[in-house]
Scaffold this active site. Structure first.
Site, PDB file in Angstrom:
ATOM      1  N   ASP A   9       0.865  -1.190   0.000  1.00 16.53           N
ATOM      2  CA  ASP A   9       0.000   0.000   0.000  1.00 16.53           C
ATOM      3  C   ASP A   9       0.897   1.235   0.000  1.00 16.53           C
ATOM      4  O   ASP A   9       1.707   1.415   0.906  1.00 16.53           O
ATOM      5  CB  ASP A   9      -0.891  -0.031   1.256  1.00 16.53           C
ATOM      6  CG  ASP A   9      -1.787   1.197   1.359  1.00 16.53           C
ATOM      7  OD1 ASP A   9      -1.868   1.980   0.383  1.00 16.53           O
ATOM      8  OD2 ASP A   9      -2.397   1.375   2.437  1.00 16.53           O
ATOM      9  N   ASP A 110      -3.317   2.432  -5.718  1.00 13.26           N
ATOM     10  CA  ASP A 110      -2.038   2.369  -4.990  1.00 13.26           C
ATOM     11  C   ASP A 110      -1.891   1.119  -4.117  1.00 13.26           C
ATOM     12  O   ASP A 110      -1.085   1.117  -3.188  1.00 13.26           O
ATOM     13  CB  ASP A 110      -1.836   3.648  -4.153  1.00 13.26           C
ATOM     14  CG  ASP A 110      -2.624   3.646  -2.868  1.00 13.26           C
ATOM     15  OD1 ASP A 110      -3.699   3.023  -2.834  1.00 13.26           O
ATOM     16  OD2 ASP A 110      -2.167   4.266  -1.888  1.00 13.26           O
ATOM     17  N   GLU A 111      -2.633   0.064  -4.417  1.00 12.50           N
ATOM     18  CA  GLU A 111      -2.531  -1.163  -3.617  1.00 12.50           C
ATOM     19  C   GLU A 111      -2.544  -2.404  -4.489  1.00 12.50           C
ATOM     20  O   GLU A 111      -3.282  -2.456  -5.472  1.00 12.50           O
ATOM     21  CB  GLU A 111      -3.736  -1.283  -2.671  1.00 12.50           C
ATOM     22  CG  GLU A 111      -3.702  -0.356  -1.494  1.00 12.50           C
ATOM     23  CD  GLU A 111      -4.974  -0.494  -0.675  1.00 12.50           C
ATOM     24  OE1 GLU A 111      -5.272  -1.610  -0.226  1.00 12.50           O
ATOM     25  OE2 GLU A 111      -5.669   0.511  -0.540  1.00 12.50           O
TER      26      GLU A 111
HETATM   27  P1  TTP Z   1      -5.445   5.415   0.506  1.00 13.58           P
HETATM   28  O1  TTP Z   1      -4.506   4.274   0.292  1.00 13.58           O
HETATM   29  O2  TTP Z   1      -6.692   5.157   1.266  1.00 13.58           O
HETATM   30  O3  TTP Z   1      -4.715   6.614   1.246  1.00 13.58           O
HETATM   31  P2  TTP Z   1      -3.268   7.232   1.056  1.00 13.58           P
HETATM   32  O4  TTP Z   1      -2.415   6.411   0.152  1.00 13.58           O
HETATM   33  O5  TTP Z   1      -3.405   8.661   0.671  1.00 13.58           O
HETATM   34  O6  TTP Z   1      -2.704   7.213   2.545  1.00 13.58           O
HETATM   35  P3  TTP Z   1      -2.210   5.964   3.423  1.00 13.58           P
HETATM   36  O7  TTP Z   1      -0.769   6.279   3.729  1.00 13.58           O
HETATM   37  O8  TTP Z   1      -3.052   5.989   4.654  1.00 13.58           O
HETATM   38  O9  TTP Z   1      -2.371   4.715   2.611  1.00 13.58           O
HETATM   39  O10 TTP Z   1      -5.874   6.010  -0.893  1.00 13.58           O
HETATM   40  C1  TTP Z   1      -5.006   6.060  -2.023  1.00 13.58           C
HETATM   41  C2  TTP Z   1      -5.267   7.312  -2.823  1.00 13.58           C
HETATM   42  O11 TTP Z   1      -6.613   7.343  -3.247  1.00 13.58           O
HETATM   43  C3  TTP Z   1      -5.050   8.588  -2.044  1.00 13.58           C
HETATM   44  O12 TTP Z   1      -3.689   9.012  -2.082  1.00 13.58           O
HETATM   45  C4  TTP Z   1      -5.982   9.542  -2.701  1.00 13.58           C
HETATM   46  C5  TTP Z   1      -7.121   8.683  -3.220  1.00 13.58           C
HETATM   47  N1  TTP Z   1      -8.307   8.824  -2.329  1.00 13.58           N
HETATM   48  C6  TTP Z   1      -9.301   9.746  -2.668  1.00 13.58           C
HETATM   49  O13 TTP Z   1      -9.198  10.418  -3.702  1.00 13.58           O
HETATM   50  N2  TTP Z   1     -10.382   9.896  -1.828  1.00 13.58           N
HETATM   51  C7  TTP Z   1     -10.529   9.188  -0.667  1.00 13.58           C
HETATM   52  O14 TTP Z   1     -11.518   9.363   0.076  1.00 13.58           O
HETATM   53  C8  TTP Z   1      -9.498   8.217  -0.330  1.00 13.58           C
HETATM   54  C9  TTP Z   1      -9.602   7.414   0.947  1.00 13.58           C
HETATM   55  C10 TTP Z   1      -8.420   8.086  -1.200  1.00 13.58           C
HETATM   56 CA    CA Z   2      -2.248   4.154   0.366  1.00 11.44          CA
END
Ligand code: TTP
Ligand code: CA
Length: 362
Positions: A9, A110-111
């Site tokens: 992730d 991103d996962e």
């Molecule tokens: P996430 O993996 O949920 O969050 P993140 O990568 O920003 O942070 P973390 O370190 O906690 O993993 O989401 C991946 C991307 O998806 C995030 O960078 C932006 C997008 N996203 C949105 O546009 N809206 C949202 O509500 C969420 C949760 C994510």
């Molecule tokens: Ca993430």
């Protein structure tokens, strides 16, 4: 050999890319915002870096509220196509570290999951080395960090990756899985949403340990057979689902925006009917039947939610599609008070039609 699965992730993905692109952002709170067509005041936070999170800024929060929490934060507009390019590079690195091309499953921008059972010969020490190597490779080539979870199945790997963030690695061997899950609140169990969490809470279940110990028949009578059994298994750390890429050819879907954000049933259901017409046209041209139906709603705060149903057998029947999709859409309307922004309908689990005639041919 017992499986070994890695979940990767990316950390604060969109904001991390922006930091990488502009070194002057280092050390500052960075908030990436999805501005609506109603201008800056209408937008919601996509994501923010960890400095901004310390000020209480969260994904899906209105940008206006975020600004009030940290007036010094840097606000940037979303650049989705650019992030998608970075995502494609990252996914290539990840895919190349899986056992094979097929042992890879991207689950969001991103996962991804990687099956590495063969590469590490089932050994968790070697698995950790592979995890560290992946982190290094992503950092070196893309100059952003990720968090890695390793476990005996997708469920454990996924939950392990969020255990230490950012830039973390967490290894949970099969013998540690139960102890790892037990103390967690049920809402942390991957796949449990708000509705399920609330129902479980009414039943007096708040931790994974309590869920694992709960009578399975009672879970089935509340949640139905599939979900009831899944809850019991998931809480016990059991998940047999394979790492398998969903290719676009496995599904047919359509999505569209409402004329304006709304909860108006006429507007929502008439758009849904149009989308289903398009889906059915492709189903017929491709001469396939489908076994599952999924409805997606993107709310006015940009949160996305999906509901799926698996049918008893594959069909290519407009009425069955309509009945299932409409019921799920009604549930969405019942469950939430937020306006809808976009809706989508998708069929997957596709089967090629055999020579047998379908209802349509008559
Ligand atoms: P996430 O993996 O949920 O969050 P993140 O990568 O920003 O942070 P973390 O370190 O906690 O993993 O989401 C991946 C991307 O998806 C995030 O960078 C932006 C997008 N996203 C949105 O546009 N809206 C949202 O509500 C969420 C949760 C994510
Ligand atoms: Ca993430």
């Amino acid at each position: 050999m017992e499986r070994v699965i890695i979940h990767v992730d990316m950390d604060y993905f969109y904001a991390a890319i922006e930091e990488r692109e502009d070194p002057s952002l280092k050390g500052k709170a960075v908030v990436v915002c999805m501005y609506s067509n109603r201008g800056e005041s209408g937008g919601a936070v996509s994501t923010s870096n960890y400095i901004a999170r310390e000020a209480g800024i969260r994904s899906a929060m209105p940008c206006k509220l975020a600004r009030s929490k940290d007036p010094d934060a840097v606000f940037l507009p979303v650049r989705k196509p650019f992030y998608e390019d970075v995502s494609a590079n990252v996914m290539e690195i990840l895919r190349s570290n899986a056992d094979s091309e097929e042992a890879f499953e991207k689950i969001s921008i991103d996962e991804a999951f990687l099956d590495i059972t063969e590469s590490c010969k089932g050994d968790y020490e070697t698995a950790k080395e592979i995890g560290l190597r992946i982190k290094e490779e992503v950092k070196e080539k893309e100059r952003i960090t990720c968090s890695v979870g390793i476990g005996p199945n997708k469920l454990i790997a996924k939950m392990a990756s969020s255990f230490r963030k950012p830039d973390g690695i967490t290894v949970i061997g099969p013998e540690d899985a139960e102890g790892f899950l037990k103390p967690m609140p049920v809402k942390k169990l991957w796949g449990i949403g708000k509705v399920t969490e609330d129902k479980l809470s009414e039943m007096g279940i708040s931790t994974v340990e309590e869920l694992a110990a709960f009578d399975v028949m009672e879970l089935i009578s509340t949640f139905g057979k599939n979900k009831g059994m899944w809850l019991k298994q998931a809480a016990s750390g059991i998940d047999d689902s394979p790492v398998k890429e969903r290719t676009a050819t496995d599904q047919i879907g359509r999505m569209a925006s409402l004329k304006h954000d709304s909860r108006n049933e006429n507007m929502i259901f008439s758009l849904l009917e149009e989308l289903m017409d398009d889906v059915m046209e492709k189903v017929r041209t491709r001469k396939v039947s489908f076994r599952s139906v999924t409805v997606t709603v993107i709310f006015s705060n940009f949160k996305t939610s999906t509901k799926s149903r698996t049918l008893n057998h594959a069909v290519n029947d407009r009425d069955i599609l309509s009945q299932n999709a409409r019921e799920m859409m009604s549930q969405f309307l019942e469950e939430s008070e937020i306006n809808f922004r976009r809706i989508g309908v998708r069929v997957d689990n596709l089967h090629e039609n055999t020579g047998q005639k379908s209802l349509f041919d008559f």
